[in-house]
Scaffold this active site. Structure first.
Site, PDB file in Angstrom:
ATOM      1  N   HIS A   1     -22.454 -15.923 -32.464  1.00 24.00           N
ATOM      2  CA  HIS A   1     -21.816 -14.636 -32.149  1.00 24.00           C
ATOM      3  C   HIS A   1     -22.368 -14.056 -30.848  1.00 24.00           C
ATOM      4  O   HIS A   1     -22.287 -12.854 -30.626  1.00 24.00           O
ATOM      5  CB  HIS A   1     -22.054 -13.609 -33.260  1.00 24.00           C
TER       6      HIS A   1
ATOM      7  N   GLU B   1      -7.438 -17.816 -36.648  1.00 24.11           N
ATOM      8  CA  GLU B   1      -7.423 -17.657 -35.193  1.00 24.11           C
ATOM      9  C   GLU B   1      -6.362 -18.522 -34.530  1.00 24.11           C
ATOM     10  O   GLU B   1      -5.703 -18.072 -33.599  1.00 24.11           O
ATOM     11  CB  GLU B   1      -8.806 -17.966 -34.598  1.00 24.11           C
TER      12      GLU B   1
END
Lengths: 335, 327, 360
Positions: free
Chosen positions: A139, A70
């Site tokens: 999440h 990322e």
């Protein structure tokens, strides 16, 4: 011509139209093509929930699967945006920003200021937010307040398909870095969406329901919960005005204050945790700007100060409910 | 004189010397002025490392983008950023390169391809990959280049970027400036396998080590890695072994160094001395020509400081501008 | 042997072979862990034939850490596989200078042999400083002519046998040629080649611009190596034992007398203009033709020279000793140095007849 379109398809259409219009728009992220280099279909996934499905067939290599790095690819998107591209980077789940937050808040957000107004960083970072998918603590978060806190970032969180398309096109064309938050529980929700390209301006809240007794300020999925609550309260003779913020930075405090001046009551709803949340921010702003209009103390309805739990039994309690919102409104109505 | 005596002509040799000397005197002056308490914040000086920035940047044009480090003055000067604007920025003045909002650690000039010094170690590697991606996507022959020290080359961002640049075959050069110290911590302690050139090979990226105190060594090797990137040969890594004349930041007592280390380096590893000896002994450049440059550089630094001192400070109205393009 | 147990030195300098040939050519990449494993393999070989002490050059780049880990693990397991290892107590400069300093100290400490890991450059550094101590080499370099690649375990065994068994002393050692360069009263050596090039700067050191080659001296000219030696080798080979070398003059004009294709770096085959070549006889100083340029020793530019420096090059024979690994292993096998007899039955040698099939 408008058709009924899901928010997922509206986002896909926005990306498609912007890529067709502007060759400097590229899209990158983990699995956004979803099959690069694999023996099967090249675009097997089109994003983990299929939001970018079909775009690879049309736009080819301008959609790039990335390694699970990322920092590297969000940073590359940011760097590329200062060099003539308009990248849209997908962070999949906003929770993953922990891995690459430096690139977002120390780099992208600060370039313009640190460099004395000479930099433009037209990057859009898309990510899923919100609870309800039984995806547990890493999440499911609504981390909008973290980004809203940072000067230099713009933060968007649409509540419906129409806004999603117009706000995403605006985000891509915007010359500042934008965090575009997509509530995963809303991907399937449908509204009329025009076929043609259009933008929804930043910093303009949407009054989704007018009412004279109480103002409910919210965004994202909470707009739908607030609407349910308002429906229930209408049966009790309480007319709520619902302000959908749409963008959290910039934030349309004028519309909020104006509404509160009419209703005299404020309920701030936020799926984020309570401390330093958007709800807290709105409550503080209204207390400062429109204290004399308030007939009751502003109420906040937020997730509790806990991580998002896994068990459906707990997660359903975690997410602010229409009932909790209605209760909060009733509380402001109490003599 | 034989034309292949040096890899660059006399004009360029003089230009290289002027750049190195400008960096040196800029830093020496900051060292003095900081010591006198005239400069706010803190500064990290590039003195001793000039041959690297200069030998590399001689091959770049404004379309090539570099992402620099906290020790970025040398990169800025070699990339063509105006020293007057730099000095004013370091003094926190409105006439500074960043209108006084960035300071020493954030000097940038995108028009020169300088994407910014950076206060976050290793953060520049992904950004430079983005520049390389933009060059590749837009189809121009520019490259991206990141600078990291031996310390920042242990950051995940750096390692992730090597992988990203390799899989996307980016026109990218990773420069590792290995001065032996990550702040105060020795590279021997902090890096398990202290060849960054070898480490790059683990990502399919060729890496080479070059003597960073030798302008000609850097110039020659940089020319090759940059050409490789431009020609579609993909990323590579250039590790420059170098010495830092000052501490990590100004005010660093440097007690971690060996006895006499700084004096030894000034005597034996001074890239400017080495350059001067090489070009004058070869008879290509006359010592007097270099002396003349020395005087011009000192005058230019004096002027930069005088102007910076005299320049106005930013006002209250400047506090809240430049956050967004439009908000 | 004088009774004292022989000690072997190992010099594995991590700074070798990370030069520009990885970019301008297709040179290899010997990682630190590979180098460390080579050291462990050498140690295992040495230990297997009774070497009890080994002296190693220290460095801080990771080889030592890995080696020490290997030694500790073996010791924890009680294997007794490795000899005792001591690292020289010397300052570390992370340069070729470390190889030179270590060689000097090992010679002073009386080691029986030094095993060198590296390419031509590292071997040259060691030979320049180790006096008459014999060396054995394992190639890890980028562009090597001098050391051959050999399995380090075998090299360890061979060196161990060479230094400890008197039966081998006759054949274990091999005399080598070298080149001496005198420049303004200063002496330098090369093991394989001295190249004169036009560039007046050392720069990135390696040689790859054939258009700048001026003159070449080699101790041996083989056809199967890479670098400068092969240039002479493809014109007029001479092996490592014949007491002569080769001297080549290049011609960079458009109309050279000869054009030669030669692999001057890994994967780089250049067309080179040749003016002339000839024999280089021992002990006869030859003046370098060019007035200025740089001198590359064993493939790396190292000195620049100018009018008035008048460098000369001299071939020397019997200049230093190497250990002949193949000969040591062969004698070792024939003399049963690695086999011993158990029980009453004498070891027998049988000859297996090939089973020839009838032609179909």
């Amino acid at each position: 011509m408008a058709r009924n379109l899901s928010m997922k398809d509206a986002i896909n259409e926005a990306l498609d139209q912007e890529m067709s219009r502007d060759p400097t728009v590229i899209v990158m992220g983990e699995d956004i093509v979803g099959g690069s280099g694999s023996p099967g279909e090249d675009d097997a996934w089109g994003g983990v929930l299929g939001v970018t499905k079909g775009l690879y067939a049309k736009h080819g290599d301008r959609l790039m699967d990335t390694p699970l790095s990322e920092s590297a690819y969000i940073g590359a998107a940011i760097g590329a945006s200062t060099c003539g591209l308009r990248p849209v980077a997908e962070l999949m789940f906003l929770d993953f920003m922990g891995v690459c937050f430096d690139q977002i808040f120390n780099q992208a957000a600060k370039f313009r200021y640190m460099f004395g107004g000479k930099a433009e960083t037209p990057v859009t970072i898309r990510a899923m937010v919100g609870a309800g998918f039984r995806a547990a603590a890493q999440h499911s978060q609504m981390l909008t307040p973290l980004f809203t806190h940072i000067p230099g970032l713009k933060v968007v969180c649409p509540s419906n398909a129409y806004d999603a398309k117009g706000l995403l096109i605006q985000s891509i064309r915007d010359n500042d870095p934008v965090i575009f938050c997509e509530h995963k529980a809303l991907y399937a929700s449908e509204t009329d969406v025009p076929e043609e390209s259009y933008t929804v301006p930043f910093g303009e809240a949407n009054i989704v329901r007018e009412g004279s007794d109480a103002t409910i300020v919210c965004y994202g999925l909470m707009v739908h919960r607030a609407s349910e609550a308002a429906e229930t309260l209408a049966g009790e003779g309480i007319q709520c005005e619902i302000v959908d913020l749409r963008t959290l930075s910039p934030i349309d405090t004028d519309s909020v204050v104006e509404s509160v001046e009419n209703t005299g009551r404020l309920v701030c709803v936020d799926e984020a945790n309570p401390r330093c949340s958007i709800a807290a921010d709105i409550a503080a702003t209204v207390s400062q700007e429109a204290f004399s209009s308030l007939k009751a103390a502003p109420q906040m309805v937020t997730a509790p100060h806990t991580p998002v739990p896994f068990s459906p039994a707990l997660e359903d309690l975690y997410i602010p409910s229409a009932e909790a919102i209605a209760d909060a409104v009733r509380k402001t109505m109490a003599p | 004189m034989n034309d292949n005596v040096f890899p660059l002509g006399k004009e360029d040799l003089l230009k290289a010397y002027r750049t190195m000397k400008t960096i040196r005197e800029f830093e020496e002056r900051l060292h003095v002025d900081f010591g006198r308490g005239e400069i706010p914040g803190f500064v990290h000086l590039y003195a001793g490392e000039e041959a690297a920035a200069t030998g590399i940047m001689m091959h770049l044009n404004d379309q090539d983008r570099i992402a620099s480090t906290h020790r970025g003055h040398g990169h800025c000067i070699a990339k063509g950023v105006d020293i007057g604007e730099m000095m004013a920025e370091i003094y926190g003045k409105i006439t500074g390169a960043c209108r006084g909002k960035g300071g020493s650690m954030h000097i940038a000039d995108l028009s020169k391809g300088m994407m910014g010094a950076n206060g976050i170690l290793g953060a520049g590697s992904p950004l430079a990959c983005g520049a390389a991606l933009a060059a590749k996507t837009l189809g121009h022959k520019g490259i991206g280049m990141s600078f990291t020290g031996d310390g920042a080359s242990n950051q995940g961002t750096f390692l992730e970027s090597l992988n990203l640049a390799a899989i996307w075959n980016l026109p990218m050069v990773f420069v590792v400036e290995n001065n032996g110290y990550a702040e105060s911590t020795s590279v021997d302690y902090a890096t398990a396998v202290d060849s960054y050139a070898d480490r790059a090979a683990g990502f399919g990226v060729p890496g080479v080590i070059v003597d960073g105190t030798d302008f000609f060594a850097v110039y020659e090797a940089a020319g090759e890695v940059i050409r490789r990137a431009r020609e579609g040969g993909g990323p590579s890594l250039l590790e420059c072994k170098m010495v830092r004349f000052f501490g990590h930041f100004e005010g660093d007592a440097q007690t971690y160094r060996g006895e006499g280390e700084n004096e030894y380096n000034r005597e034996n590893n001074d890239c400017l001395k080495l350059f001067r000896a090489r070009v004058t002994e070869a008879g290509v450049v006359d010592g007097g020509e270099l002396d003349a440059i020395d005087s011009e550089v000192l005058a230019a630094i004096d002027k930069a400081v005088e102007e910076a001192v005299a320049a106005p400070l930013p006002g209250a109205a400047d506090l809240t501008t430049d956050v967004y393009v439009k908000y | 042997m004088n009774g004292a147990k022989p000690v072997v030195g190992i010099i594995a300098n991590p700074v070798s072979a990370r030069d520009i040939r990885r970019i301008v050519a297709y040179a290899g990449n010997m990682q630190i862990t590979d180098r460390a494993n080579i050291v462990l393999r050498l140690l295992a070989g040495l230990g297997a034939v009774g070497i009890e002490r080994v002296m190693i050059m220290p460095e801080n780049s990771g080889i030592r850490q890995h080696v020490v880990r290997g030694l500790e693990r073996s010791s924890n397991l009680g294997e007794g596989r490795f000899p005792a290892v001591e690292y020289l107590d010397m300052p570390i400069s992370a340069s070729t200078g470390d190889s030179i300093e270590a060689a000097r100290r090992m010679q002073a400490a009386g080691v029986a042999a030094i095993i060198v890991l590296g390419g031509d450059g590292t071997h040259r550094a060691v030979v320049g400083a180790c006096g008459n101590v014999p060396i054995a080499g394992v190639s890890t370099g980028t562009n090597n002519a001098f050391p051959r690649f050999q399995e380090p375990t075998t090299v360890g065994i061979a060196v161990g046998l060479a230094v400890s068994d008197p039966k081998l002393s006759e054949i274990a050692f091999h005399d080598n040629k070298l080149l001496e360069v005198d420049i303004a009263g200063h002496r330098e050596i090369a093991l394989v080649d001295v190249a004169i090039v036009a560039e007046r700067y050392v720069g990135a050191r390696a040689l790859w611009r054939a258009q700048n080659f001026k003159e070449l001296f080699v101790t041996f000219a083989e056809t199967e190596v890479i670098g400068m030696s092969v240039v002479a080798g493809l014109l007029d080979p001479v092996d490592r034992d014949t007491p002569e070398g080769r001297h080549v003059h290049f011609d960079n004009s458009n109309q050279p007398a000869w054009r030669l294709q030669a692999p001057i770096a890994p994967g780089v085959i250049e067309t080179i203009g040749i003016e002339s070549w000839g024999r280089l006889l021992p002990d006869q100083p030859i003046a370098v033709g060019a007035h200025s340029g740089s001198i590359a020793f064993d493939g790396e530019r190292e000195l620049s020279f100018t009018e008035g420096d008048h460098p000369t090059v001299t071939l020397r024979t019997n200049a230093f000793r190497t250990i002949n690994v193949a000969a040591c292993m062969n004698i070792g096998a024939r003399s049963h140095l690695l086999s011993d007899q158990h029980g009453n039955r004498a070891p027998t040698s049988t000859t297996t007849q090939p089973q020839l099939e009838e032609p179909v």
